[in-house]
Design a protein around this motif. Structure first.
Motif, PDB file in Angstrom:
ATOM      1  N   LEU A 186       0.815  -1.219   0.000  1.00 46.97           N
ATOM      2  CA  LEU A 186       0.000   0.000   0.000  1.00 46.97           C
ATOM      3  C   LEU A 186       0.846   1.265   0.000  1.00 46.97           C
ATOM      4  CD1 LEU A 186      -2.632  -1.091   2.678  1.00 46.97           C
ATOM      5  CD2 LEU A 186      -2.976  -0.978   0.198  1.00 46.97           C
ATOM      6  N   TYR A 187       2.174   1.111   0.197  1.00 45.73           N
ATOM      7  CA  TYR A 187       3.076   2.259   0.290  1.00 45.73           C
ATOM      8  C   TYR A 187       4.103   2.200  -0.832  1.00 45.73           C
ATOM      9  CZ  TYR A 187       1.327   2.968   5.057  1.00 45.73           C
ATOM     10  OH  TYR A 187       0.534   3.199   6.157  1.00 45.73           O
ATOM     11  N   THR A 188       4.596   3.360  -1.240  1.00 46.33           N
ATOM     12  CA  THR A 188       5.719   3.403  -2.164  1.00 46.33           C
ATOM     13  C   THR A 188       7.011   3.325  -1.360  1.00 46.33           C
ATOM     14  OG1 THR A 188       5.883   5.821  -2.116  1.00 46.33           O
ATOM     15  CG2 THR A 188       4.402   4.855  -3.756  1.00 46.33           C
ATOM     16  N   GLY A 189       8.129   3.294  -2.078  1.00 41.47           N
ATOM     17  CA  GLY A 189       9.423   3.226  -1.417  1.00 41.47           C
ATOM     18  C   GLY A 189      10.207   4.509  -1.582  1.00 41.47           C
ATOM     19  N   LEU A 190      11.480   4.447  -1.225  1.00 43.49           N
ATOM     20  CA  LEU A 190      12.315   5.642  -1.199  1.00 43.49           C
ATOM     21  C   LEU A 190      12.667   6.157  -2.584  1.00 43.49           C
ATOM     22  CD1 LEU A 190      14.729   4.755   1.727  1.00 43.49           C
ATOM     23  CD2 LEU A 190      12.736   6.247   1.762  1.00 43.49           C
ATOM     24  N   ARG A 217      -2.965   7.156   2.269  1.00 43.20           N
ATOM     25  CA  ARG A 217      -1.976   6.942   3.337  1.00 43.20           C
ATOM     26  C   ARG A 217      -2.026   8.069   4.360  1.00 43.20           C
ATOM     27  NH1 ARG A 217      -2.577   2.951   4.126  1.00 43.20           N
ATOM     28  NH2 ARG A 217      -3.990   2.802   2.385  1.00 43.20           N
ATOM     29  N   LEU A 218      -2.322   9.280   3.903  1.00 49.64           N
ATOM     30  CA  LEU A 218      -2.488  10.399   4.839  1.00 49.64           C
ATOM     31  C   LEU A 218      -3.696  10.167   5.735  1.00 49.64           C
ATOM     32  CD1 LEU A 218      -1.792  13.202   5.923  1.00 49.64           C
ATOM     33  CD2 LEU A 218      -3.132  14.176   4.027  1.00 49.64           C
ATOM     34  N   LEU A 219      -4.783   9.680   5.150  1.00 50.16           N
ATOM     35  CA  LEU A 219      -5.976   9.398   5.953  1.00 50.16           C
ATOM     36  C   LEU A 219      -5.696   8.304   6.976  1.00 50.16           C
ATOM     37  CD1 LEU A 219      -8.729   9.553   3.171  1.00 50.16           C
ATOM     38  CD2 LEU A 219      -8.220  11.280   4.918  1.00 50.16           C
ATOM     39  N   ALA A 220      -4.926   7.289   6.565  1.00 47.83           N
ATOM     40  CA  ALA A 220      -4.568   6.225   7.510  1.00 47.83           C
ATOM     41  C   ALA A 220      -3.702   6.765   8.640  1.00 47.83           C
ATOM     42  CB  ALA A 220      -3.839   5.105   6.766  1.00 47.83           C
ATOM     43  N   PRO A 267       7.268  10.717  11.610  1.00 49.24           N
ATOM     44  CA  PRO A 267       7.041  12.161  11.687  1.00 49.24           C
ATOM     45  C   PRO A 267       6.153  12.669  10.559  1.00 49.24           C
ATOM     46  CG  PRO A 267       9.294  11.670  11.010  1.00 49.24           C
ATOM     47  CD  PRO A 267       8.680  10.372  11.402  1.00 49.24           C
ATOM     48  N   PHE A 268       5.801  13.923  10.650  1.00 49.31           N
ATOM     49  CA  PHE A 268       4.804  14.510   9.751  1.00 49.31           C
ATOM     50  C   PHE A 268       5.222  14.435   8.292  1.00 49.31           C
ATOM     51  CE2 PHE A 268       7.770  17.923  10.606  1.00 49.31           C
ATOM     52  CZ  PHE A 268       7.858  18.620   9.420  1.00 49.31           C
ATOM     53  N   TRP A 269       6.519  14.402   8.022  1.00 54.36           N
ATOM     54  CA  TRP A 269       6.986  14.447   6.641  1.00 54.36           C
ATOM     55  C   TRP A 269       7.079  13.066   5.990  1.00 54.36           C
ATOM     56  CZ3 TRP A 269      11.880  12.135   6.751  1.00 54.36           C
ATOM     57  CH2 TRP A 269      12.576  12.195   7.970  1.00 54.36           C
ATOM     58  N   VAL A 270       6.683  12.016   6.713  1.00 58.36           N
ATOM     59  CA  VAL A 270       6.673  10.663   6.152  1.00 58.36           C
ATOM     60  C   VAL A 270       5.221  10.214   6.022  1.00 58.36           C
ATOM     61  CG1 VAL A 270       7.412   8.278   6.440  1.00 58.36           C
ATOM     62  CG2 VAL A 270       8.895  10.144   7.218  1.00 58.36           C
ATOM     63  N   ILE A 271       4.727  10.118   4.806  1.00 53.28           N
ATOM     64  CA  ILE A 271       3.323   9.768   4.576  1.00 53.28           C
ATOM     65  C   ILE A 271       3.201   8.641   3.556  1.00 53.28           C
ATOM     66  CG2 ILE A 271       1.071  10.598   3.764  1.00 53.28           C
ATOM     67  CD1 ILE A 271       1.933  13.412   4.678  1.00 53.28           C
ATOM     68  N   GLN A 272       3.787   8.838   2.398  1.00 55.38           N
ATOM     69  CA  GLN A 272       3.605   7.910   1.292  1.00 55.38           C
ATOM     70  C   GLN A 272       4.423   6.628   1.461  1.00 55.38           C
ATOM     71  OE1 GLN A 272       2.876   9.757  -2.688  1.00 55.38           O
ATOM     72  NE2 GLN A 272       4.773   8.701  -3.197  1.00 55.38           N
ATOM     73  N   SER A 273       5.529   6.719   2.181  1.00 56.77           N
ATOM     74  CA  SER A 273       6.299   5.539   2.542  1.00 56.77           C
ATOM     75  C   SER A 273       6.027   5.222   4.004  1.00 56.77           C
ATOM     76  CB  SER A 273       7.796   5.759   2.292  1.00 56.77           C
ATOM     77  OG  SER A 273       8.270   6.856   3.056  1.00 56.77           O
TER      78      SER A 273
END
Length: 662
Positions: free
Chosen positions: A197-201, A214-217, A228-234
């Motif tokens: 469900l997530y992308t990688g680096l 992913r933000l909703l999750a 932290p707040f800056w990690v959403i898509q991974s």
């Protein structure tokens, strides 16, 4: 004093073929000969059990089939040419436990405990395909090797255990291996869905169809997000570090909070660690914890750092969080240190009184990420800085920054200490390289000789043959350059004057390149004489973007005499992180006295997880001191009959912490 003979048996098995299936009870098998493929090296103490050969052959065939299945990568990873999914980088499928491991040699009486190694092992095919996978993306999987000592009764009927008053008369070991996933929130979501469900680096630029859900999750757990707040898509994979402190086993990740694992063969994931409720909601949203928390052997405090890569205020300044976890497992201090660039800071050093930061020019570029570019760049026109502050100091006012004047990068700190002869000076030992491409995450280094391409105006083309076979190197034009090209480090010592904010000296400590350092844990933050590193295999220096060098030897450095002792792992073997385990008699002396035990700093054993690449198996090497030469002597080898993929960092938890649970 009687010693144990080697335990020689065919491992019994319990296997989790599916991720979510509970482990069945262990099935014990009678002892048999060493399975095919085991090392031919053996101790004179090794005994072969007398069993029926036909039964033994059938058992061996069944085990060989199972070991092959446990070593095989998932089908989706077998058709790609992406380097972090090939060879021993490839993941394995599912979880397992293997009991009654074969041991060659004699395990020493003080080594009761468990060795653990964390690393990436993707449970699902990457969302955007195997070609987009990065080695850092895999779900955390902890591999463990339990070395369990059983003390026999003496002739008078008393048991002479580790804490008994009498010296033990005989003992034996049972050794087992297992692997378990760290079940993070992202892992649980994907396990439920049955897909990534997530992308990688390699894909952290916004992909809205991924980012929004992913933000909703993430917002569904607003009080304690695991990154932290800056990690959403991974996701927080908890795949980088494994650290034991204050009765807790922690799995850490560069861009997330620490997960707590329950000590025991199942390594049950207990959830995000809040350190006895001392982390606030704000802390969860702002902070992360890197792999290398340092434990002070005198106070039992653990110092950790986390770095923020996002310039929130638009002034070019980001920050590093510095925290202290007390001996009771509660956080006792937190401060933020402003940093003039969003640099990756993987490791931290401590002295008996200070925290030591390392700000090197591997710099995050948000604007480039938003355009789909690589997240980091090694800025070779900038230099590394050392930041020194009191352990309980204020990040805004109490940090002394010292510029080394050297363009370089250090993933790992060996040790730091206050200079006993000059209280204003700090000695910092590191493994220093001239540059890094962050395992393919930094711009430049696109190919050509040693992988630099044309984007290296700060390097000279000093092409030639080195003393250690690292040919065709590009060397930094700085006089204190390492000289082995990008991502090939060597042992280096900086001495800084904190009051004057100056670099006193910069000195190479070993001609031979190496990394993955460790010291006796009783010497962390204190003056040390010895350290241990893993040496690069000549000819494996990085050339292409995703190349990772190989390590095929370990080194013991005597920093007082300058002597370097080497132990070669053997043909077709490679290792990664290593750990030194002191003689636990010293640990007991320390616990009884309440002080750091003195004695012989080199009194202990180095544990090395060696991967036998052509045979899809591994070995835990136990190296002691050769009393004749001062170098290494192989004491024992624990055979793991399945493949253990390459990973990151390791830990050893002594048996005194495992009673009643493992």
């Amino acid at each position: 004093m009687a010693a144990t003979t080697a335990v020689v048996s065919t491992p019994s098995l319990s296997v989790r073929r599916g991720i979510a299936t509970a482990s069945p009870s262990h099935r014990r098998r009678p002892p048999s000969r060493i399975p095919r493929g085991a090392s031919s090296w053996s101790s004179p103490a090794t005994e072969t059990a007398d069993v029926d050969e036909s039964d033994d052959d059938e058992s061996s065939r069944q085990n060989t089939k199972l070991y092959r299945e446990l070593s095989a990568p998932p089908a989706w990873a077998t058709t790609t040419d992406n380097p972090p999914l090939r060879g021993n980088f490839a993941p394995v499928v599912g979880e397992c436990t293997l009991d009654d491991l074969v041991v060659d040699g004699v395990l020493p009486p003080g080594l009761d405990g468990v060795y653990l190694r964390n690393g990436p092992n993707p449970a699902h095919e990457p969302m955007l395909g195997a070609r987009r996978y990065h080695w850092f993306d895999g779900d955390g999987m902890v591999h463990w090797i339990r070395l369990k000592k059983t003390t026999n009764k003496s002739s008078d009927g008393t048991t002479n255990g580790e804490n008994g008053e009498k010296e033990h008369s005989s003992y034996s070991y049972k050794c087992s291996y297992g692997r378990r996933y760290v079940r993070t929130r992202g892992f649980a979501q994907e396990e439920l869905r049955g897909a990534a469900l997530y992308t990688g680096l390699r894909d952290i630029n916004p992909i809205w169809s991924v980012l929004v859900p992913r933000l909703l999750a993430k917002l569904a757990r607003p009080l304690d997000p695991d990154s932290p707040f800056w990690v959403i898509q991974s996701k927080n994979t908890a795949n980088n570090g494994v650290k034991y402190h204050a009765g807790r086993l922690l799995a850490t990740y560069e861009s997330g909070g620490a997960y707590e694992l329950q000590l025991g063969p199942d390594l049950k994931t207990l959830g995000l660690c809040d350190f006895n409720g001392t982390l606030s909601t704000k802390d969860h949203w702002l902070d992360n914890m890197t792999a290398h928390g340092k434990t002070d052997p005198m106070s039992n405090e653990m110092v950790y750092i986390g770095y923020n890569l996002i310039d929130v205020n638009g002034d070019g300044v980001t920050d590093v969080t510095v925290g202290v976890i007390g001996a009771d497992g509660s956080r006792t201090h937190r401060t933020t240190v402003p940093v003039a660039r969003p640099s990756m800071q993987h490791d931290v050093g401590i002295t008996a009184t200070r925290t030591v930061l390392l700000d090197a020019p591997l710099v995050f570029d948000l604007a480039r990420v938003m355009k789909g570019g690589l997240p980091f760049g090694f800025e070779g026109d900038q230099t590394a800085r050392i930041g020194v502050m009191p352990r309980y100091g204020d990040g805004d006012t109490d940090v002394a920054w010292i510029d080394t004047g050297e363009p370089c990068f250090c993933y790992h700190v060996v040790n730091c200490f206050d200079d006993p002869a000059n209280g204003s000076r700090v000695v910092m030992d590191v493994c220093k390289a001239d540059a890094t491409n962050a395992l393919g995450m930094a711009k430049g280094f696109e190919g050509g000789v040693s992988g630099y391409g044309d984007d290296v105006s700060f390097f000279n083309g000093a092409v030639g043959e080195s003393d250690f076979g690292f040919a065709g190197e590009y060397t930094s034009n700085h006089p204190n350059a390492v000289g082995h090209g990008r991502d090939v480090a060597t042992l280096w010592r900086w001495v800084v004057d904190v009051n004057a904010k100056t670099l006193v000296s910069s000195e190479r400590m070993c001609a031979q390149p190496s990394d993955f350092p460790c010291v006796n844990p009783q010497k962390v933050g204190l003056p040390h004489r010895f350290c241990y590193t893993a040496a690069y295999k000549p000819g494996t220096e990085p050339i292409n973007r995703m190349d990772v060098p190989s390590f095929d030897r370990v080194l013991k450095h005597d920093l007082r005499t300058g002597e370097v002792h080497e132990f070669a792992l053997g043909e077709g073997r490679a290792c990664g992180d290593i750990v030194f385990v002191p003689n636990n008699r010293r640990l007991r002396e320390k616990s009884k006295s309440g002080k750091n035990a003195g004695g012989d700093e080199d009194d202990g054993h180095l544990l090395v997880l060696a991967h036998v690449l052509a045979e899809d198996r591994a070995e835990l090497l136990v190296l002691g001191r050769d009393e004749r030469t001062g170098g290494f002597a192989r004491v024992a080898t624990v055979h793991i009959p399945v493949r253990v993929p390459f990973g990151f960092h390791n830990e050893f938890v002594p048996g005194s912490e495992l009673r009643g649970v493992w």
